[in-house]
Enzyme design. Structure first.
Site, PDB file in Angstrom:
ATOM      1  N   GLY A 106     -23.630 -26.772  -0.515  1.00  0.00           N
ATOM      2  CA  GLY A 106     -22.194 -27.073  -0.049  1.00  0.00           C
ATOM      3  C   GLY A 106     -21.877 -28.527  -0.234  1.00  0.00           C
ATOM      4  O   GLY A 106     -20.386 -28.854   0.052  1.00  0.00           O
ATOM      5  N   GLU A 109     -20.781 -29.839  -3.606  1.00  0.00           N
ATOM      6  CA  GLU A 109     -19.436 -28.823  -3.588  1.00  0.00           C
ATOM      7  C   GLU A 109     -18.758 -29.297  -3.406  1.00  0.00           C
ATOM      8  O   GLU A 109     -17.396 -29.531  -3.941  1.00  0.00           O
ATOM      9  CB  GLU A 109     -20.029 -27.509  -3.570  1.00  0.00           C
ATOM     10  CG  GLU A 109     -21.130 -26.814  -4.204  1.00  0.00           C
ATOM     11  CD  GLU A 109     -21.675 -25.435  -3.994  1.00  0.00           C
ATOM     12  OE1 GLU A 109     -22.099 -25.154  -2.802  1.00  0.00           O
ATOM     13  OE2 GLU A 109     -20.747 -24.204  -4.890  1.00  0.00           O
TER      14      GLU A 109
END
Ligand code: CAA
Length: 255
Positions: A106, A109
């Site tokens: 994440g 991301e």
């Protein structure tokens, strides 16, 4: 303790992720706080650029594994887990990620949800979800593939290996690399330059470039041209062009 520390320098807002003990793992309360703090600033015409950063050790080591571990399929589905990150990507003020240390899962991301990524030499990018028995869930399979291509994206996603800053630069994920002690200052300096321009043209530029990843060339060119036309409705277009002709700096008003 606050998960997000906000600093404001004129038209630039710096949001620092602040869960040092968990290497800035991204949990729900961190996201809630990030949105709660940035959304009002996004609508503020005097804010021209966001800088998202972490610590020297970690930009963010991923979504919070401890928060997810016990969840069932139904929990994830009913909560539309990670769906709320769409609100971060929907922020219209240009967002720059300044990445040092780990940008994993994440974290990688989140950096890709920003419009530009600058990295220090210590940055390490990875999508290691495969090692946890899952796959990336906040855009890793989509954005990484669009940014660096299918073969390299799968090399990272299927092995979970880390990519250093140089490799990320060569792959086109990172725009520039700075020495780690200079990363934030250099990023803020660039953010000030960006923020000095007309905010409607900044928003339009990001929207048009984003369309390049989503539309075919003909549609993308038409979108670009129509947005270009629309900017002629702004005072800033008149001012920008007049200032050029009068050989002076423009004074943009953000409208
Ligand atoms: N979630 C929750 N906690 C995390 C975390 C994460 N993603 N990453 C690190 N932490 C915690 C560790 O559990 C540890 O906490 P404790 O002290 O309570 O044990 C603390 O942060 C420090 O971590 P380490 O002791 O592991 O530090 P290290 O220097 O030995 O290793 C690391 C650093 C290589 C980053 C390692 O922590 C690591 O591999 N982290 C997980 C990376 C990962 O798998 N990220 C993907 C998460 S899933 C995801 O992001 C899904 C998605 O698509 C969004």
């Amino acid at each position: 303790m606050s998960n997000i520390i906000i600093e404001r320098e004129g038209a630039v807002v710096i949001a620092r992720l602040n869960r040092p003990k968990a290497l800035n793992a991204l949990n729900t309360s961190l996201l809630d706080e990030l949105l709660e703090k940035l959304q009002p600033l996004d609508n503020d015409p005097t804010v021209g650029c966001f800088v998202i950063t972490g610590s020297e050790r970690a930009f963010a080591a991923g979504a919070d594994i401890k928060e997810m571990e016990q969840k069932s399929y139904l929990d994830m589905f009913q909560e539309d887990f990670f769906g709320a990150w769409e609100a971060f990507t929907a922020l219209r003020t240009p967002k720059i990620a300044a990445v040092s240390g780990y940008a994993l899962g994440g974290g990688c991301e989140l950096s890709m949800m920003c419009d530009i990524i600058y990295a220090s030499e210590s940055a390490k990018f990875a999508q290691p979800e495969i090692k946890l028995g899952v796959i990336p869930g906040i855009g890793g399979t989509q954005r990484l593939t669009k940014l660096i291509g299918k073969v390299k994206a799968l090399d990272l996603i299927l092995t979970g290996r880390m990519m250093n800053a140089q490799e990320a630069l060569q792959a086109g994920l990172v725009a520039r690399i700075f020495p780690k002690e200079e990363l934030l200052d250099r990023t803020i300096e660039i953010a000030h330059q960006i923020a000095s321009y007309s905010k409607p043209s900044l928003i339009a530029a990001v929207e048009a470039v984003d369309r390049a990843l989503e539309l075919g060339l003909r549609e993308g060119l038409l979108f670009e041209r129509r947005v270009f036309h629309a900017l002629f409705a702004t005072k800033d277009q008149k001012e920008g062009m007049k200032a050029f002709i009068e050989k002076r700096q423009p004074a943009f008003v953000g409208g």
